[in-house]
Enzyme design. Structure first.
Site, short mmCIF file in Angstrom:
data_model
loop_
_atom_site.label_atom_id
_atom_site.label_comp_id
_atom_site.label_asym_id
_atom_site.label_seq_id
_atom_site.Cartn_x
_atom_site.Cartn_y
_atom_site.Cartn_z
CD1 TRP A 43 -28.16 43.68 -3.33
CD2 TRP A 43 -28.59 44.70 -1.38
NE1 TRP A 43 -27.02 44.34 -2.92
CE2 TRP A 43 -27.25 44.97 -1.74
CE3 TRP A 43 -29.09 45.23 -0.18
CZ2 TRP A 43 -26.40 45.74 -0.93
CZ3 TRP A 43 -28.25 46.00 0.61
CH2 TRP A 43 -26.93 46.26 0.22
CG HIS A 77 -29.58 53.20 1.90
ND1 HIS A 77 -30.53 52.68 1.05
CD2 HIS A 77 -28.45 53.32 1.16
CE1 HIS A 77 -30.00 52.49 -0.15
NE2 HIS A 77 -28.74 52.87 -0.12
CG ASP A 105 -31.47 50.02 3.12
OD1 ASP A 105 -31.89 51.07 2.62
OD2 ASP A 105 -30.52 49.37 2.65
CD GLU A 133 -27.69 52.46 -3.85
OE1 GLU A 133 -27.80 51.96 -4.97
OE2 GLU A 133 -28.39 52.09 -2.87
C1 ACM Z 1 -25.50 48.55 -2.84
O1 ACM Z 1 -25.83 47.72 -3.69
N1 ACM Z 1 -26.27 49.62 -2.59
C2 ACM Z 1 -24.26 48.44 -2.10
#
Ligand code: ACM
Length: 436
Positions: free
Chosen positions: A341, A125, A54, A194
């Protein structure tokens, strides 16, 4: 590790019972991953999606591109807290897995019935990649280098993306080739979430390449890029899984994405329905019910509260296929996944706090379908909580965090459900189904 005392009897409702763990924002050493695998297996889960890259860090050793881990695996500091009042902690963060370690993880997990699905996130990312190899960014190399002196120390969505030169696609293919050498999963994650389009839109060279390839919009370019990666993986006998943004631009280049690509639907039901209509398998991971980084209550004591409230009861109320789900979706859903996350989960204990006991409710939904009968689940809770304690899991107590589990003074960015639902509608409006 013994099986958790949950209702996990008979045949599971879903074939894909997954958890995604983000080891890019916060590196967790291999022993922690092995323990995590044991815990997943004890919950009847069978997929660990490993989010290896990321903006904030690259964790996968690539022999052909050593700077990915040497440079992309280290940042000088991390954001402390969330929102406008957040600061930097000044503490360097680094780590990466050797290919040998990851092979060990794959074998360890397989022995416990768990498939490790690796994920390398492209074409967004990308800041850790660009810190290591600025030639893969958009614009003059010196400018890309100046914008990416190290992986991102902040959190959020960044506008850095990969450029779309053939050399960059070759780089991406090489990375996925090495990934396929290490991971035997037939499904491989390629991200796709994103991706900000401004840099592609403003860059003359990108526009030139789009024209050469007959691509009218940046959404089509994204779909084209992802299709190139998916096609390469198909040549290696692998299918891709990507976040539902992968369906942006899918009308124009629908035939480009392999039919066996799996859609991970996280932004409400729109991507899931569209993916199913286009004939893709779908994994349901809607943030409101399955994002285990989201805050567990509205209380001020909740550490670094982000996202909407996702209490244990909310996790138990997850209904993967509500009454209004289409027949196509019912046919195409292969499973469910909880996503962890880790921006604000900087220790193993913080990870435990976020994941447990909510994973117990999620695991029952994955096994039996949802929503759960809360009263019945509540009856099982004391034994489950005791079991977590016996395994040394630093779970969140039902009554709220202990003093040492709180983060007083560290700002969060809580969201309310109505505004998040409105935002999800806006975000998914660019998917073809929404305008069809
Ligand atoms: C995400 O939560 N960006 C997949």
């Amino acid at each position: 590790m013994p099986r958790a005392p949950l209702d996990l009897e008979g045949e599971p409702r879903f074939a894909w019972r997954g958890v995604m763990l983000d080891v890019a924002r916060r590196f967790r050493p291999l022993p922690d991953l092995l323990r995590f695998v044991d815990l997943l297996a004890a919950h009847g889960l069978n997929v660990l999606q490993l989010h290896l890259t990321d903006d904030q860090g690259w964790r996968f050793e690539v022999r052909a591109y050593p700077r990915l881990t040497e440079v992309g695996g280290r940042r000088s500091a991390s954001q402390l807290g969330h929102g406008p009042a957040s600061t930097l902690d000044g503490v360097p963060h680094e780590g990466s897995y050797s290919q040998a370690e990851l092979r060990e993880l794959v074998a360890y997990a397989a022995a416990r019935g768990i498939r490790v699905v690796p994920e390398v996130d492209v074409p967004g990312h990308a800041k850790a990649i660009l810190a290591a190899y600025p030639e893969f960014g958009v614009g003059e190399v010196d400018d890309v280098r100046a914008r990416n002196v190290e992986p991102w120390t902040r959190y959020g969505i960044n506008d850095e993306v990969l450029n779309v030169e053939q050399a960059t696609l070759d780089f991406v293919r090489t990375v996925f080739d090495e990934l396929c050498e290490v991971f035997d999963s037939d499904v491989v994650g390629f991200g796709g979430d994103e991706v900000r389009k401004q840099r592609w839109a403003a860059d003359a060279r990108t526009q030139e390449l789009m024209a050469e390839r007959g691509l009218a919009t940046e959404e089509e370019l994204q779909a084209w890029f992802l299709a190139q990666v998916a096609g390469h993986l198909a040549s290696r006998g692998r299918r891709v899984i990507g976040w539902d943004e992968m369906l942006e631009g899918a009308d124009a280049v629908a035939s480009a994405l392999p039919a066996d690509a799996v859609v991970a639907s996280w932004r409400g039901p729109v991507g899931a329905e569209l993916g199913a209509r286009l004939g893709h398998d779908v994994v349901l991971c809607p943030d409101l019910w399955t994002y285990l980084d989201y805050r567990q209550s509205d209380a001020a004591e909740e550490p670094i509260p982000v996202g909407t409230v996702l209490s244990l009861e909310d996790a138990a109320s997850f209904d993967p296929l509500p009454a209004d789900a289409s027949a196509a979706l019912r046919e195409r859903v292969v499973g469910v996944q909880a996503n962890v996350w880790t921006e604000h989960l900087d220790t193993r204990d913080r990870l435990d706090y976020a994941v447990f006991p909510r994973l117990g409710a999620f695991a029952e939904v994955a096994w039996n379908g949802g929503p759960l009968d809360w009263a019945a689940f509540e009856q099982r809770l004391p034994a489950y909580i005791a079991w977590l304690g016996e395994q040394g899991v630093d779970y969140r107590p039902l009554g709220g965090p202990r003093a040492d589990q709180q983060r007083p003074g560290v700002p969060g960015a809580p969201r309310d459900r109505a505004s998040r639902i409105a935002e999800l509608a806006e975000l998914t409006a660019s998917l073809p189904s929404a305008s069809a």
